[in-house]
Write a protein that holds these residues in place. Structure first.
Motif, mmCIF file in Angstrom:
data_model
loop_
_atom_site.group_PDB
_atom_site.id
_atom_site.type_symbol
_atom_site.label_atom_id
_atom_site.label_comp_id
_atom_site.label_asym_id
_atom_site.label_seq_id
_atom_site.Cartn_x
_atom_site.Cartn_y
_atom_site.Cartn_z
ATOM 1 N N SER A 132 0.807 -1.218 0.000
ATOM 2 C CA SER A 132 0.000 0.000 0.000
ATOM 3 C C SER A 132 0.843 1.274 0.000
ATOM 4 N N PHE A 133 2.153 1.157 0.061
ATOM 5 C CA PHE A 133 3.011 2.341 0.051
ATOM 6 C C PHE A 133 4.323 2.022 -0.655
ATOM 7 N N VAL A 134 5.006 3.071 -1.091
ATOM 8 C CA VAL A 134 6.296 2.951 -1.775
ATOM 9 C C VAL A 134 7.321 3.792 -1.017
ATOM 10 N N VAL A 135 8.451 3.180 -0.673
ATOM 11 C CA VAL A 135 9.545 3.906 -0.024
ATOM 12 C C VAL A 135 10.733 3.945 -0.971
ATOM 13 N N GLN A 136 11.250 5.115 -1.188
ATOM 14 C CA GLN A 136 12.418 5.322 -2.039
ATOM 15 C C GLN A 136 13.568 5.822 -1.167
ATOM 16 N N THR A 137 14.644 5.047 -1.096
ATOM 17 C CA THR A 137 15.805 5.489 -0.338
ATOM 18 C C THR A 137 17.018 5.510 -1.247
ATOM 19 N N LYS A 138 18.117 6.079 -0.765
ATOM 20 C CA LYS A 138 19.268 6.316 -1.636
ATOM 21 C C LYS A 138 20.574 6.036 -0.900
ATOM 22 N N GLN A 139 21.544 5.536 -1.660
ATOM 23 C CA GLN A 139 22.912 5.437 -1.183
ATOM 24 C C GLN A 139 23.761 6.401 -1.997
ATOM 25 N N THR A 162 21.636 -2.604 5.072
ATOM 26 C CA THR A 162 21.553 -1.866 6.337
ATOM 27 C C THR A 162 20.343 -0.953 6.358
ATOM 28 N N MET A 163 20.066 -0.285 5.209
ATOM 29 C CA MET A 163 18.909 0.600 5.133
ATOM 30 C C MET A 163 17.613 -0.164 5.369
ATOM 31 N N VAL A 164 17.500 -1.337 4.746
ATOM 32 C CA VAL A 164 16.289 -2.136 4.883
ATOM 33 C C VAL A 164 16.081 -2.562 6.330
ATOM 34 N N LYS A 165 17.168 -2.859 7.040
ATOM 35 C CA LYS A 165 17.057 -3.216 8.449
ATOM 36 C C LYS A 165 16.521 -2.044 9.263
ATOM 37 N N ARG A 166 16.932 -0.814 8.906
ATOM 38 C CA ARG A 166 16.439 0.362 9.630
ATOM 39 C C ARG A 166 14.956 0.567 9.363
ATOM 40 N N VAL A 167 14.566 0.441 8.088
ATOM 41 C CA VAL A 167 13.182 0.701 7.726
ATOM 42 C C VAL A 167 12.316 -0.535 7.944
ATOM 43 N N LYS A 168 12.964 -1.721 8.122
ATOM 44 C CA LYS A 168 12.272 -2.988 8.386
ATOM 45 C C LYS A 168 11.283 -3.335 7.283
ATOM 46 N N THR A 172 12.799 -1.738 -0.683
ATOM 47 C CA THR A 172 12.627 -0.303 -0.848
ATOM 48 C C THR A 172 13.096 0.055 -2.242
ATOM 49 N N MET A 173 13.009 1.329 -2.611
ATOM 50 C CA MET A 173 13.518 1.744 -3.897
ATOM 51 C C MET A 173 14.928 2.297 -3.711
ATOM 52 N N SER A 174 15.834 1.861 -4.510
ATOM 53 C CA SER A 174 17.229 2.196 -4.313
ATOM 54 C C SER A 174 17.771 2.964 -5.497
ATOM 55 N N ALA A 175 18.742 3.844 -5.212
ATOM 56 C CA ALA A 175 19.429 4.561 -6.282
ATOM 57 C C ALA A 175 20.908 4.463 -6.019
ATOM 58 N N VAL A 176 21.508 3.442 -6.487
ATOM 59 C CA VAL A 176 22.924 3.209 -6.259
ATOM 60 C C VAL A 176 23.601 2.933 -7.581
ATOM 61 N N ALA A 177 24.929 3.075 -7.599
ATOM 62 C CA ALA A 177 25.663 3.019 -8.851
ATOM 63 C C ALA A 177 26.047 1.610 -9.267
ATOM 64 N N LYS A 178 26.404 0.758 -8.301
ATOM 65 C CA LYS A 178 26.851 -0.592 -8.653
ATOM 66 C C LYS A 178 26.230 -1.614 -7.703
ATOM 67 N N GLY A 179 26.225 -2.859 -8.087
ATOM 68 C CA GLY A 179 25.651 -3.907 -7.263
ATOM 69 C C GLY A 179 24.144 -3.921 -7.270
ATOM 70 N N LEU A 180 23.529 -3.157 -8.204
ATOM 71 C CA LEU A 180 22.085 -3.025 -8.213
ATOM 72 C C LEU A 180 21.383 -4.335 -8.561
ATOM 73 N N THR A 181 21.993 -5.095 -9.430
ATOM 74 C CA THR A 181 21.377 -6.361 -9.820
ATOM 75 C C THR A 181 21.221 -7.285 -8.616
ATOM 76 N N LYS A 182 22.255 -7.343 -7.782
ATOM 77 C CA LYS A 182 22.189 -8.187 -6.589
ATOM 78 C C LYS A 182 21.117 -7.688 -5.631
ATOM 79 N N CYS A 183 20.986 -6.362 -5.529
ATOM 80 C CA CYS A 183 19.953 -5.797 -4.654
ATOM 81 C C CYS A 183 18.557 -6.236 -5.098
ATOM 82 N N VAL A 184 18.318 -6.209 -6.414
ATOM 83 C CA VAL A 184 17.015 -6.615 -6.940
ATOM 84 C C VAL A 184 16.820 -8.116 -6.802
#
Length: 342
Positions: A132-139, A162-168, A172-184
């Motif tokens: 029901s909601f979308v969270v967008q965070t950034k590294q 680490t971010m996901v652990k904080r937001v539980k 979330t939505m991520s904006a990072v330069a590398k390693g994005l495939t592993k995150c997804v």
């Protein structure tokens, strides 16, 4: 380091370049008048709070975001935004108001109060249905952090974990330069966006992610009446053609487009005139301006008044003549070495 970077971001925004503040020129450049009233979405584009911006994901299930994003930059930050712990209760009420009326998109980042903003997001969304909601965070992918410098492919994954652990959250939505495939692929995020990318760098990242069937769906840059550079460079038009969502931060120029900036022939005087005719607050007119140019604006929310201003941007359409009037009092803005590249 995050506090230093956040202070630098605040000082470097377009909203500060119209006075004698910030890292930008104190003599802003006026746009070519040929661009007045240009680059508008069709008059038929008139989203309300229930409308959704739909963007693809690798899994095939699209992200469904509201057309205004709730800005959490100030949440928890005492250094830049003078946050006080007792304000948390004051923020909960506007969030409940927004959520109940279908605005479901929150923008945060680890650099916002060194993760405290993300923790506050957790308190707000705790117990709500995850879809029901979308969270967008950034590294922030700068080599100032040792993990970025010596382990660039793993740094985004470790940071987002680490971010996901904080937001539980499961993702979330991520904006990072590398390693994005592993995150997804490991479920930390459903999809990927970036911030402050030039159009050239955005296309390069998009091509790399496409090799793994991951769409790059958002570029978040500063855009407002006092800084129209992404529009005037035609970047926003290109993003529209690519079906990429352009997202604007500092949409109200750190409050200056709510009436705080009062120089002669200032944008707020134009916004107030339009607002009086439309029975809207100047901030709502400024947000509607961004929407009409194709941007999903981020707007900081700390109280009910700001919530009401955000809602007033929905359900009506600004005319081409009104946009021309605003554009005649706008500025170009400029790129910076650290933040704004696009």
């Amino acid at each position: 380091m995050d506090k230093i970077l956040q202070t630098g971001l605040s000082a470097g925004n377009y909203g500060c370049n119209v006075g004698q503040l910030g890292l930008h020129s104190s003599k802003p450049v006026l746009p070519d008048r040929r661009y007045d009233g240009k680059h508008l979405f069709p008059q038929s584009f008139c989203p309300d709070a229930r409308a959704r911006c739909s963007k693809p994901t690798k899994s095939g299930k699209p992200i469904q975001m509201s057309y205004i994003s709730i800005g959490a930059w100030s949440w928890g930050d005492s250094a830049t935004w003078h946050w006080r712990p007792e304000e948390l209760l004051a923020v909960k009420k506007p969030w409940e108001y927004l959520y109940d009326d279908d605005i479901n998109f929150i923008n945060t980042a680890k650099a916002y109060s060194n993760g405290k903003s993300e923790e506050i997001v957790d308190e707000l969304v705790n117990g709500l249905p995850r879809d029901s909601f979308v969270v967008q965070t950034k590294q922030l992918g700068l080599p100032v952090a040792l993990t970025n410098l010596f382990s660039s492919s793993e740094a985004p994954f470790k940071a987002l974990e680490t971010m996901v652990k904080r937001v539980k959250l499961q993702y979330t939505m991520s904006a990072v330069a590398k390693g994005l495939t592993k995150c997804v692929d490991q479920g930390l995020t459903r999809t990927v966006g970036v911030a402050n990318y030039s159009l050239y760098d955005f296309k390069r990242m998009r091509e790399e992610l496409a090799k793994y069937d991951i769409p790059l769906i958002i570029n978040q840059c500063e855009f407002n009446i006092l800084g129209r550079l992404p529009e005037l460079d035609e970047d926003m038009t290109t993003y529209r053609e690519m079906e990429v969502q352009f997202q604007s931060y500092s949409s109200l120029a750190q409050g200056r487009l709510t009436g705080k900036y009062n120089a002669e022939h200032s944008p707020p005087s134009v916004l107030e005139n339009i607002g009086m005719k439309r029975r809207k607050k100047p901030a709502a007119v400024a947000l509607k301006y961004n929407l009409s140019k194709g941007a999903v604006p981020i707007v900081g929310i700390r109280n009910i008044e700001q919530t009401e201003q955000a809602f007033e941007a929905f359900g009506w359409r600004i005319t081409e003549d009104e946009v021309k009037m605003i554009d005649q009092h706008s500025f170009i803005g400029e790129k910076t070495m650290l933040w704004q590249q696009g």
